[in-house]
Write a protein that holds these residues in place. Sequence first.
Motif, PDB file in Angstrom:
ATOM      1  N   SER A   1      -3.016  -7.259  -1.979  1.00 39.91           N
ATOM      2  CA  SER A   1      -3.373  -6.611  -0.668  1.00 39.91           C
ATOM      3  C   SER A   1      -4.762  -6.738  -0.569  1.00 39.91           C
ATOM      4  O   SER A   1      -5.094  -6.732   0.634  1.00 39.91           O
ATOM      5  CB  SER A   1      -2.798  -5.261  -0.611  1.00 39.91           C
ATOM      6  N   ILE A   2      -5.643  -7.155  -1.348  1.00 35.40           N
ATOM      7  CA  ILE A   2      -6.969  -7.119  -1.055  1.00 35.40           C
ATOM      8  C   ILE A   2      -7.183  -8.627  -0.456  1.00 35.40           C
ATOM      9  O   ILE A   2      -7.755  -8.614   0.790  1.00 35.40           O
ATOM     10  CB  ILE A   2      -7.789  -7.251  -2.368  1.00 35.40           C
ATOM     11  N   ASP A   3      -6.482  -9.539  -0.950  1.00 31.45           N
ATOM     12  CA  ASP A   3      -6.725 -11.062  -0.196  1.00 31.45           C
ATOM     13  C   ASP A   3      -5.741 -11.041   0.939  1.00 31.45           C
ATOM     14  O   ASP A   3      -6.086 -11.666   2.028  1.00 31.45           O
ATOM     15  CB  ASP A   3      -6.273 -12.230  -0.996  1.00 31.45           C
TER      16      ASP A   3
ATOM     17  N   SER B   1      -1.502  -7.595 -10.852  1.00 37.74           N
ATOM     18  CA  SER B   1      -0.332  -6.658 -10.354  1.00 37.74           C
ATOM     19  C   SER B   1      -0.622  -6.834  -8.599  1.00 37.74           C
ATOM     20  O   SER B   1      -1.514  -7.163  -8.166  1.00 37.74           O
ATOM     21  CB  SER B   1      -0.830  -5.217 -11.011  1.00 37.74           C
ATOM     22  N   GLU B   2       0.225  -5.742  -8.044  1.00 34.79           N
ATOM     23  CA  GLU B   2       0.456  -5.971  -6.668  1.00 34.79           C
ATOM     24  C   GLU B   2      -0.686  -5.556  -5.944  1.00 34.79           C
ATOM     25  O   GLU B   2      -1.148  -6.061  -4.770  1.00 34.79           O
ATOM     26  CB  GLU B   2       1.625  -5.201  -6.158  1.00 34.79           C
ATOM     27  N   ASP B   3      -1.629  -4.496  -6.624  1.00 31.51           N
ATOM     28  CA  ASP B   3      -2.663  -4.133  -5.650  1.00 31.51           C
ATOM     29  C   ASP B   3      -3.863  -5.263  -5.617  1.00 31.51           C
ATOM     30  O   ASP B   3      -4.627  -5.012  -4.576  1.00 31.51           O
ATOM     31  CB  ASP B   3      -3.277  -2.796  -6.385  1.00 31.51           C
ATOM     32  N   PHE B   4      -3.551  -6.031  -6.174  1.00 30.51           N
ATOM     33  CA  PHE B   4      -4.648  -7.358  -6.020  1.00 30.51           C
ATOM     34  C   PHE B   4      -4.406  -8.082  -4.851  1.00 30.51           C
ATOM     35  O   PHE B   4      -5.072  -8.510  -4.205  1.00 30.51           O
ATOM     36  CB  PHE B   4      -4.922  -8.110  -7.357  1.00 30.51           C
TER      37      PHE B   4
ATOM     38  N   VAL C   1      -3.924  -0.861   8.796  1.00 27.45           N
ATOM     39  CA  VAL C   1      -2.970  -0.928   7.464  1.00 27.45           C
ATOM     40  C   VAL C   1      -2.342   0.387   7.712  1.00 27.45           C
ATOM     41  O   VAL C   1      -1.294   0.589   7.336  1.00 27.45           O
ATOM     42  CB  VAL C   1      -3.870  -1.263   6.387  1.00 27.45           C
TER      43      VAL C   1
ATOM     44  N   SER D   1      -2.812 -14.871  -7.480  1.00 31.33           N
ATOM     45  CA  SER D   1      -2.442 -13.877  -8.198  1.00 31.33           C
ATOM     46  C   SER D   1      -1.413 -13.603  -8.733  1.00 31.33           C
ATOM     47  O   SER D   1      -0.765 -13.018  -9.746  1.00 31.33           O
ATOM     48  CB  SER D   1      -3.045 -12.593  -7.335  1.00 31.33           C
TER      49      SER D   1
ATOM     50  N   GLU E   1       0.814  -1.152   0.069  1.00 33.28           N
ATOM     51  CA  GLU E   1       0.024  -0.010  -0.047  1.00 33.28           C
ATOM     52  C   GLU E   1       0.808   1.337   0.028  1.00 33.28           C
ATOM     53  O   GLU E   1       0.397   2.103  -0.519  1.00 33.28           O
ATOM     54  CB  GLU E   1      -0.982  -0.127   1.257  1.00 33.28           C
TER      55      GLU E   1
END
Lengths: 626, 459
Positions: free
Chosen positions: B425-427, B420-423, B447, B414, B175
């Motif tokens: 952090s969701i999980d 990409s990396e932003d996906f 966070v 993923s 993030e």
Amino acid sequence: MINSTFSEKYDVVVVGAGHAGCEAALACARLGLETIVFTVSVNSIALMPCNPNIGGSSKGHLVREVDALGGEMGKNIDKTYIQSKMLNVSKGPAVHSLRAQADKSEYSRSMRQVLENQEHLTIKQAEVCELIVEEGIIKGVRIYTGGTYYAKAVVLCTGTYLRARCLCGEAITYTGPNGLMAANLLTQSLIDNGIEMQRFKTGTPARIDKRTIDFSKMEEQKGDDKVIPFSFSTDPDSLTKEQVSCYLTYTNEETHKIIRDNLDRSPIYAGIIEGTGPRYCPSIEDKVVRFSDKNRHQLFVEPEGLSTNEMYISGMSSSMPEDVQIQMYRTVPGLENCKIVRNAYAIEYDCINPIQLKHSLEFKKIKGLFAGGQFNGSSGYEEAAAQGLVAGINAAMYCLNKDYLIIDRSEGYIGVLIDDLVTKENHEPYRMMTSRAEYRLLLRQDNADLRLRKKGYDVGLITEEQYQQLLNKQSLINEEIERLKTTYVGSNSKVQSFMKKMNSSMLKSGSPLSELICRPELDYDLIAPIDENRPDLPNDVKEQVNINIKYEGYIERQKKQVAAFRKLEAKKLPDDIDYSSIKGLRLEAASKLDKYKPVSIGHASRISGVSPADISVLVVYLESRK
Amino acid sequence: MNTDTIAAIATGMTPSGIGIIRVSGEDAFSIASSVFRRKNNKPLTEYEDHKAYFGYIYDNDHVLDEVILLVFKSPYSYTGENIVEIQCHGGILVMNRILELCIDSGARCADPGEFTKRAFLNGKMDLSEAEAVMDVISSKNDLALKNSVKQLNGSLYRKITGIREKILYETAFIESALDDPEHFDLTDYPDRLSEKLIHILRELEILSDSFNDGRLLSEGVKTVILGKPNVGKSSLLNILAGSDRAIVTEIAGTTRDTIEETININGVLLNIVDTAGIRESDDVVEQIGVKKALDYARDADFIIMVVDSSEVLSSEDEDILEFIKKNDKKCVILLNKSDLGSVIGPDEIACYTNNPVITVSAKDETGIEDLKKYIIDVFSKGFIKYNDEIFISNVRQKEALSNAISSLLCVAKSITEKMSEDFYSIDLTAAYDYLGQIIGEQMDDDVVNEIFNRFCIGK
């Protein structure tokens, strides 16, 4: 304050003409309400007293959303940008974010012109010192020279001006940013009306004369070749211009030593500053102390405009005394001989605890009184504009007796911003961050229009024509997605050789085009050669089609979460509930609920100290009231 | 609102009698079909209202228990929803396993008081009963919370906390890079994260396996064995544990003084904090001594004090007895080494405390049955209610753990799919949240705080 019998009547009074005040004033005037906006200096309308850029990660989203709703910020930066960049392009579409360097004085001048030419809008240079409130309803304001301005609604966007004081080491001045006059009287009137105030601080780095910088020791940072506008109404071709560069350099151990040796002269570490500063925009003193293991910090040297030699030293805000500032800036490669035009300084100001506001940004205690921007404990031009627009629109809705504009967390970053402000205990100026948006795959900057234009249309800031364009775009997107899902390509030799060429595995049998788009190595544009009946579509439609198909799995998952979220938001809590009388609520929960008076079960669940079991109890209680 | 199907053990957790697992919600019947087969070995496809079916619960391919399945169709049921009640033979492990099977088939562990809440919301109760319903919810929840968190065994708590910290760090790093892309470079990061994930997943899978053994969580009573060195603590523990000896978890980074063992005495689970001396009797470890053991005893629910009856009471013994006197804890005093001839008896102990005294010999294994009987008497009566709430929360915790594992597997997927990396952090955030549920912690602004604490971002 001077005694005077002079008075005037307006529909809406807006106090302050910064980024929040401008949006609020324009929104009200554009909705046909007679509006007056007060500023301590007409020369400081839409002033950018800190960083010379608009947008950036998640802030770019806010600007897009402001534009989708009918705000001005996006249009104004499109007119006055001098460099533009889409950030995070190597990452997913949800975190792409636009950032543009602004020509500060042009930005301000251009916005001032928009305000000056706006029908129903009056600009007045004056300090507002008193609110007129009768029986919990706002009636107007009084200014220092004595005049009274009656209005149905008042929007407070006082930024960092309330009882402002600037600190540069031992030198303290009682002024707003850039030496502008502070507003010293309004705070008391707010307190007299039962509003709880708090004191925040922020800071800004020095501005340095370009002629004294050796750019050859720094790394040049150019803008993007292809510039994308902020505003959905800006023609991308109109943006072509020569862009200016920013420069990257670093602090070093020598810089840090000077700072450490002089810490006792920093007003923060000497305890002179009482306000709470933001953690995300730490002064260089803070960085050196808190991250002592880092032997260098990154600095960006950014132009303040085309018609000035001043350069903004991003990453090095400070409240050190002047002599320490000179020493420390001169340790930085490229700044060895620099001359400071304006010193870095910290500024302290009064703001409110925003939990006193509703989601409409109207005060819970005072009807018709709205607030936006740094006054609400936020930080940043974009956060201010977003709140100013919502506060302005709702002041107008209040006057017109129409439904308030409420954007929830699943609809926009604006919704996240406002919900966080009115729900969480904020102990520092609040900045938007992408991690704060739990549904961010849906809240992309590319689809802000699809998310929010209708709301802008409903309140009356988006024209019929603009709205029809949006509907047309939406149906083109839907049709194209449908076509791709139902158009199959066979495993014939043309397709197979295409797959081979793209390093993609061969087809075993017929496959819908949409499935091919989902493959990591392919996308909508790339499969064009095997998509024979593809219609000719505008770029923004193609982009939506690609994103929606490629990330469908993730998007659907978030849509499910949103559905669950909305169910809880829809369970409204009446504001006459006596929480202390509800059996089964824990004491802590009852007192928190009583303090915040949440609007819905969902809202209540986000208040810290309210547990899932308390929510269950509330649901049962709500049912029993029916 | 209640579209999901919930399940819970509806009876107390006594190890005898009949146990009922209740499943309520739209999918109650299909969930039943996937775990239940009729006597003739056929799955149940048609459910008749208010009918009882006789058959078996299958755990994969083998029969777990012989049960009766009762069917209540919506709206004619307690909650107003489709309900099946599985009446089984009531062993703790069996009930627990049936509940787990229902959860694996798509049910969710019911929140405390949730059946009652649903009954109320579906109009099955009078509005005047609202207050009573709210009381049930809050009191059950209090109890569950108290037990699940307080009783959580220390090593599990530390493990989960440790794993959560790692996940939070990675999330905050990603993030920070998204918020300040010109400051943080994510080149090669997916590979690095991938490696870290393998370790984290391995740790979680080990935890999950221990959950399956039903041994890692402290279903049991927190117990400390106190006594000066060489009184026979470890021999006694070995006899008590017998062949049923539980796994021993050693916690990385800590010394050998925090070993915990769970032993089962006729269905009563004792979670014994082994104060080092108990397991190894070499001098170095014994040095940790009485003082440290007393620290553990302060948190315990049950103290077993061992005295060498062949010697007069030492000052260490007296210290322990004083401690027992001052702290109101369930306690038993064992006079060991009765085989060597006793110089002290129950009367000497009675000068210090009223707690029961049992004469034993670890060497001859005499008096052990008396001790077991005492433990069963005390803990399968007074503690019954406490035990069943704990069990229910254990299944809930296991559910959360397996959700956390699935979330991390999504991250791994993923990465493999080159998202990409932003996906990620969701999980990652989801996994962090699930693990928090196990130890009773909410996410709040973790966070954001981690970003500010760990990474120097901002202009």
